[in-house]
Design a protein around this motif. Structure first.
Motif, PDB file in Angstrom:
ATOM      1  N   THR A 116      -1.971  -0.745  -6.467  1.00 23.12           N
ATOM      2  CA  THR A 116      -3.078   0.044  -6.989  1.00 23.12           C
ATOM      3  C   THR A 116      -2.574   1.052  -8.013  1.00 23.12           C
ATOM      4  O   THR A 116      -1.371   1.311  -8.113  1.00 23.12           O
ATOM      5  CB  THR A 116      -3.785   0.793  -5.854  1.00 23.12           C
ATOM      6  N   GLU A 117      -3.496   1.646  -8.734  1.00 23.46           N
ATOM      7  CA  GLU A 117      -3.116   2.649  -9.736  1.00 23.46           C
ATOM      8  C   GLU A 117      -2.438   3.865  -9.099  1.00 23.46           C
ATOM      9  O   GLU A 117      -1.603   4.513  -9.734  1.00 23.46           O
ATOM     10  CB  GLU A 117      -4.348   3.085 -10.524  1.00 23.46           C
ATOM     11  N   ASP A 118      -2.808   4.164  -7.861  1.00 22.78           N
ATOM     12  CA  ASP A 118      -2.176   5.317  -7.205  1.00 22.78           C
ATOM     13  C   ASP A 118      -0.981   4.907  -6.343  1.00 22.78           C
ATOM     14  O   ASP A 118      -0.517   5.667  -5.485  1.00 22.78           O
ATOM     15  CB  ASP A 118      -3.189   6.113  -6.378  1.00 22.78           C
ATOM     16  N   GLY A 119      -0.472   3.674  -6.547  1.00 20.88           N
ATOM     17  CA  GLY A 119       0.811   3.291  -5.967  1.00 20.88           C
ATOM     18  C   GLY A 119       0.796   2.654  -4.600  1.00 20.88           C
ATOM     19  O   GLY A 119       1.855   2.490  -3.986  1.00 20.88           O
ATOM     20  N   TRP A 120      -0.358   2.242  -4.089  1.00 16.99           N
ATOM     21  CA  TRP A 120      -0.420   1.601  -2.784  1.00 16.99           C
ATOM     22  C   TRP A 120      -0.267   0.089  -2.939  1.00 16.99           C
ATOM     23  O   TRP A 120      -0.665  -0.502  -3.945  1.00 16.99           O
ATOM     24  CB  TRP A 120      -1.751   1.898  -2.088  1.00 16.99           C
ATOM     25  N   LEU A 121       0.308  -0.527  -1.916  1.00 19.53           N
ATOM     26  CA  LEU A 121       0.468  -1.983  -1.875  1.00 19.53           C
ATOM     27  C   LEU A 121      -0.815  -2.635  -1.377  1.00 19.53           C
ATOM     28  O   LEU A 121      -1.315  -2.293  -0.302  1.00 19.53           O
ATOM     29  CB  LEU A 121       1.627  -2.362  -0.950  1.00 19.53           C
ATOM     30  N   GLN A 151      -4.340  -1.586   2.669  1.00 24.20           N
ATOM     31  CA  GLN A 151      -3.402  -1.129   1.650  1.00 24.20           C
ATOM     32  C   GLN A 151      -2.390  -0.204   2.315  1.00 24.20           C
ATOM     33  O   GLN A 151      -2.730   0.547   3.228  1.00 24.20           O
ATOM     34  CB  GLN A 151      -4.139  -0.421   0.517  1.00 24.20           C
ATOM     35  N   ALA A 152      -1.128  -0.304   1.864  1.00 23.06           N
ATOM     36  CA  ALA A 152      -0.033   0.376   2.561  1.00 23.06           C
ATOM     37  C   ALA A 152       0.791   1.227   1.607  1.00 23.06           C
ATOM     38  O   ALA A 152       0.972   0.896   0.434  1.00 23.06           O
ATOM     39  CB  ALA A 152       0.862  -0.651   3.249  1.00 23.06           C
ATOM     40  N   ILE A 183       7.928   0.679   1.948  1.00 24.94           N
ATOM     41  CA  ILE A 183       6.911  -0.208   1.370  1.00 24.94           C
ATOM     42  C   ILE A 183       7.249  -0.428  -0.106  1.00 24.94           C
ATOM     43  O   ILE A 183       7.524   0.531  -0.839  1.00 24.94           O
ATOM     44  CB  ILE A 183       5.501   0.398   1.486  1.00 24.94           C
ATOM     45  N   ALA A 184       7.202  -1.673  -0.559  1.00 33.45           N
ATOM     46  CA  ALA A 184       7.546  -1.987  -1.951  1.00 33.45           C
ATOM     47  C   ALA A 184       6.583  -1.305  -2.916  1.00 33.45           C
ATOM     48  O   ALA A 184       5.389  -1.179  -2.637  1.00 33.45           O
ATOM     49  CB  ALA A 184       7.513  -3.497  -2.168  1.00 33.45           C
ATOM     50  N   ARG A 185       7.117  -0.879  -4.069  1.00 35.37           N
ATOM     51  CA  ARG A 185       6.284  -0.320  -5.136  1.00 35.37           C
ATOM     52  C   ARG A 185       6.223  -1.254  -6.343  1.00 35.37           C
ATOM     53  O   ARG A 185       5.457  -1.026  -7.272  1.00 35.37           O
ATOM     54  CB  ARG A 185       6.795   1.050  -5.568  1.00 35.37           C
ATOM     55  N   ASP A 186       7.044  -2.307  -6.338  1.00 32.56           N
ATOM     56  CA  ASP A 186       7.042  -3.282  -7.420  1.00 32.56           C
ATOM     57  C   ASP A 186       7.888  -4.462  -6.970  1.00 32.56           C
ATOM     58  O   ASP A 186       8.514  -4.425  -5.904  1.00 32.56           O
ATOM     59  CB  ASP A 186       7.635  -2.674  -8.700  1.00 32.56           C
ATOM     60  N   TYR A 187       7.901  -5.525  -7.795  1.00 36.46           N
ATOM     61  CA  TYR A 187       8.737  -6.681  -7.522  1.00 36.46           C
ATOM     62  C   TYR A 187       9.906  -6.720  -8.498  1.00 36.46           C
ATOM     63  O   TYR A 187       9.876  -6.089  -9.557  1.00 36.46           O
ATOM     64  CB  TYR A 187       7.927  -7.976  -7.639  1.00 36.46           C
ATOM     65  N   HIS A 188      10.937  -7.457  -8.128  1.00 38.82           N
ATOM     66  CA  HIS A 188      12.107  -7.612  -8.988  1.00 38.82           C
ATOM     67  C   HIS A 188      11.690  -8.100 -10.378  1.00 38.82           C
ATOM     68  O   HIS A 188      10.934  -9.051 -10.504  1.00 38.82           O
ATOM     69  CB  HIS A 188      13.078  -8.614  -8.350  1.00 38.82           C
ATOM     70  N   ARG A 211      -4.656   2.275   4.780  1.00 36.87           N
ATOM     71  CA  ARG A 211      -6.083   2.504   4.545  1.00 36.87           C
ATOM     72  C   ARG A 211      -6.739   1.154   4.342  1.00 36.87           C
ATOM     73  O   ARG A 211      -6.078   0.162   4.022  1.00 36.87           O
ATOM     74  CB  ARG A 211      -6.299   3.405   3.319  1.00 36.87           C
ATOM     75  N   ILE A 212      -8.053   1.099   4.588  1.00 37.77           N
ATOM     76  CA  ILE A 212      -8.787  -0.128   4.296  1.00 37.77           C
ATOM     77  C   ILE A 212      -9.800   0.173   3.196  1.00 37.77           C
ATOM     78  O   ILE A 212     -10.469   1.207   3.202  1.00 37.77           O
ATOM     79  CB  ILE A 212      -9.467  -0.724   5.549  1.00 37.77           C
ATOM     80  N   VAL A 213      -9.891  -0.751   2.257  1.00 40.66           N
ATOM     81  CA  VAL A 213     -10.659  -0.542   1.038  1.00 40.66           C
ATOM     82  C   VAL A 213     -11.566  -1.746   0.809  1.00 40.66           C
ATOM     83  O   VAL A 213     -11.130  -2.899   0.933  1.00 40.66           O
ATOM     84  CB  VAL A 213      -9.716  -0.361  -0.175  1.00 40.66           C
ATOM     85  N   ASP A 214     -12.807  -1.487   0.483  1.00 40.76           N
ATOM     86  CA  ASP A 214     -13.732  -2.563   0.118  1.00 40.76           C
ATOM     87  C   ASP A 214     -13.205  -3.227  -1.149  1.00 40.76           C
ATOM     88  O   ASP A 214     -13.069  -2.568  -2.189  1.00 40.76           O
ATOM     89  CB  ASP A 214     -15.125  -1.995  -0.127  1.00 40.76           C
ATOM     90  N   PRO A 215     -12.864  -4.539  -1.081  1.00 37.16           N
ATOM     91  CA  PRO A 215     -12.262  -5.176  -2.254  1.00 37.16           C
ATOM     92  C   PRO A 215     -13.204  -5.269  -3.445  1.00 37.16           C
ATOM     93  O   PRO A 215     -12.760  -5.403  -4.590  1.00 37.16           O
ATOM     94  CB  PRO A 215     -11.883  -6.578  -1.746  1.00 37.16           C
ATOM     95  N   GLY A 216     -14.509  -5.161  -3.195  1.00 41.40           N
ATOM     96  CA  GLY A 216     -15.473  -5.247  -4.283  1.00 41.40           C
ATOM     97  C   GLY A 216     -15.698  -3.925  -4.987  1.00 41.40           C
ATOM     98  O   GLY A 216     -15.668  -3.835  -6.218  1.00 41.40           O
ATOM     99  N   THR A 217     -15.865  -2.847  -4.183  1.00 41.81           N
ATOM    100  CA  THR A 217     -16.202  -1.539  -4.753  1.00 41.81           C
ATOM    101  C   THR A 217     -15.005  -0.603  -4.881  1.00 41.81           C
ATOM    102  O   THR A 217     -15.062   0.384  -5.613  1.00 41.81           O
ATOM    103  CB  THR A 217     -17.258  -0.843  -3.879  1.00 41.81           C
TER     104      THR A 217
END
Length: 548
Positions: free
Chosen positions: A409-414, A388-389, A394-399, A367-373
């Motif tokens: 994001t709060e809903d789990g997107w990269l 956002q992916a 697709i990773a959900r976190d880093y080591h 998806r594409i998201v306005d980085p401001g709004t």
């Protein structure tokens, strides 16, 4: 109500056993300083079974990190299999990291052993005493004339394999969510971050390399991955090749254009992949070699200039197949294959379509998201936003959870950090990195698009565009241009060439000619380096934004 299918875990032992049982007759060729060597998959799998015992004998813990500091070779492929198939975690160390980053990454991952090609020992050994958890360094003799340290920590790869008994029976990893491999980001800002691939993600991503509207690997293919095995699992090609049963050609340490194009011709390679800078170097040699067997030239890592893809199409009849992704996406997220709606386009319009980053791979949501709004943007090829992916690879976190708070994001997107638009068919067009966008007088200028237009000039070898401060417009584009060898070019010619191609206020306010665009450890343009080099740059005279 539940389905009545067998509950079989998606793990890499399946890839190993499939290759061992079905494709033992297929070959793996490796180029080395001493010449090319060939082995069969059956022989390679037998060595993997011995290597599994070696890891036990070295005392590597059940989920210990196995570091590799290697080129693209059959020996590296053995480690790709032995480490995860025994429940350990393959950690491919980037041979182009700065020493302090290399030490940080090995310590952060807690590597217990490092397997290193002899030719790369001078890059690793001076820093071994700083590696806090590494107990053993195993040297793989690739024929390089490099002295091996007389140190009890150093072991010889072939001696260890010769002394080891092969592991018998099937390899088993019970939980498909077990870590299989680690790869750290290239660390263009701050310390590199560890991306941890699971067995499940690796298997599913490997399947994606077999999809028809993708790389479409088959048993008939001969594959040469130029993209390094030390980064993002060589775009999934090693495991994909083993799953499909393709033959494999590995280039070793010699990345010279002449060496690569010679291997492509000599081994009748059908599928290959590398970053744009590789293909730029090979382009002048295309007319000297028979590459008629090539069906797919996979290109990624950074946006593929339209002119480069077109040049390959004209020279050998095969345009670039552009793919987009990042370490955090395993890395394949989109592929710019031609779809049925492209049939009605002119040839030039199809060239434009190939220059896009393409369609999301199956199982990948974008998806594409306005980085401001934070608002979702429409798929109309006009609105732009951050890509956002989400998906099973697709990773959900880093080591250790470090450095990723702002990346998800709060809903789990990269949050990828890439800015793009999407047409109504779902084809993504990369505009820029969020940190590389140029904001001039409140309007955005995409540096990637501007670079592609500059590199369409027949006298330009490479071009990178960065923002420099401007008193009135805040930022303006500076074009850093590399001229092809033997050519003469002026700033005025660049501006004249661009004028009919881009909006007037996109035209660079200045052009600086440089010897080479600096590269990151994975071959991308290092705009951070250019921004540091031209940190005090000020544009003299009026701006092209005036009256634009």
């Amino acid at each position: 109500m539940l389905g009545l299918m067998q509950d079989r875990s998606l793990t890499l032992p399946h890839v190993f056993h499939r290759a061992e049982q079905l494709f033992g007759h297929k070959t793996v060729v490796t180029a080395a300083p001493s010449g090319e060597t060939a082995t069969t998959i059956a022989e390679l799998c037998g060595r993997v079974r011995r290597l599994a015992t070696v890891l036990d004998d070295l005392g590597i813990t059940a989920d210990g990190r196995v570091g590799t500091f290697c080129w693209n070779t059959a020996r590296h492929l053995e480690l790709y299999l032995a480490a995860p198939c025994t429940g350990r975690v393959l950690h491919t160390l980037n041979i182009r990291l700065f020493p302090d980053q290399l030490v940080y990454v090995a310590n952060h991952a807690e590597d217990e052993v490092v397997f290193v090609d002899r030719s790369l020992l001078p890059l690793l050994w001076p820093h071994v005493d700083k590696l806090e958890t590494v107990r053993t360094v195993v040297v793989i003799d690739d024929g390089a004339d490099v002295p091996v340290p007389d140190d009890p920590r150093v072991r010889d790869y072939e001696e260890l394999l010769a002394a080891a008994r092969p592991r018998t029976g099937p390899f088993e990893v019970e939980d498909e969510n077990t870590a299989a491999a680690m790869c750290y980001t290239s660390g263009t800002t701050g310390n590199p971050k560890g991306v941890v691939y699971s067995h499940r993600s690796a298997v599913l991503h490997s399947l994606a390399t077999l999809f028809a509207d993708g790389i479409a690997l088959t048993e008939r293919d001969v594959v040469l991955p130029i993209v390094p095995m030390f980064h993002a699992n060589a775009w999934g090609l090693p495991y994909g090749v083993l799953m499909a049963g393709s033959s494999l050609v590995l280039p070793g340490p010699n990345m010279a254009p002449e060496a690569i194009v010679s291997m492509l011709e000599r081994h009748e390679v059908t599928v290959t992949g590398g970053v744009p800078t590789i293909w730029m170097g090979i382009q002048p040699l295309l007319g000297e070699h028979d590459l008629s067997h090539l069906r797919t030239i996979l290109c990624g890592g950074s946006a593929v200039p339209k002119a480069l893809s077109k040049a390959y199409k004209e020279a050998i009849g095969v345009p670039m197949l552009q793919a987009w992704g990042m370490t955090e996406t395993s890395p394949i997220a989109t592929i710019a294959t031609m779809h049925s709606h492209h049939d009605e386009l002119t040839e030039d319009e199809r060239d434009d379509a190939r220059a896009r980053q393409g369609f999301p791979a199956p199982l990948v949501d974008l998806r594409i998201v306005d980085p401001g709004t934070g608002e979702l943007q429409p798929w109309d090829d006009v609105a732009t936003g951050e890509v956002q992916a989400a998906g099973p690879w697709i990773a959900r976190d880093y080591h250790r959870g470090e450095g990723g708070g702002a990346q998800f994001t709060e809903d789990g997107w990269l949050r990828t950090g890439d800015v793009a638009s999407v047409d109504r068919y779902g084809s993504f067009r990369l505009v820029d990195r969020t940190k590389d966008l140029i904001k001039s007088g409140g309007e955005w200028i995409g540096s990637v698009e501007l670079e592609n237009e500059i590199m369409a000039h027949p006298k330009v070898a490479e071009a990178a565009v960065i923002a420099v401060p401007h008193e009135r417009w805040v930022e303006r584009p500076l074009a850093c241009v590399v001229v092809k060898e033997g050519e003469d070019l002026t700033a005025e010619e660049i501006i004249e060439f661009l004028t009919p191609r881009v909006a007037k206020w996109w035209l660079p306010d200045a052009v600086e000619f440089i010897d080479e665009v600096p590269k990151t450890s994975v071959g991308k343009f290092s705009k951070k380096t250019l921004r540091e080099k031209f940190g005090g740059y000020r544009v003299a005279g009026p701006s092209t934004h005036d009256g634009g």
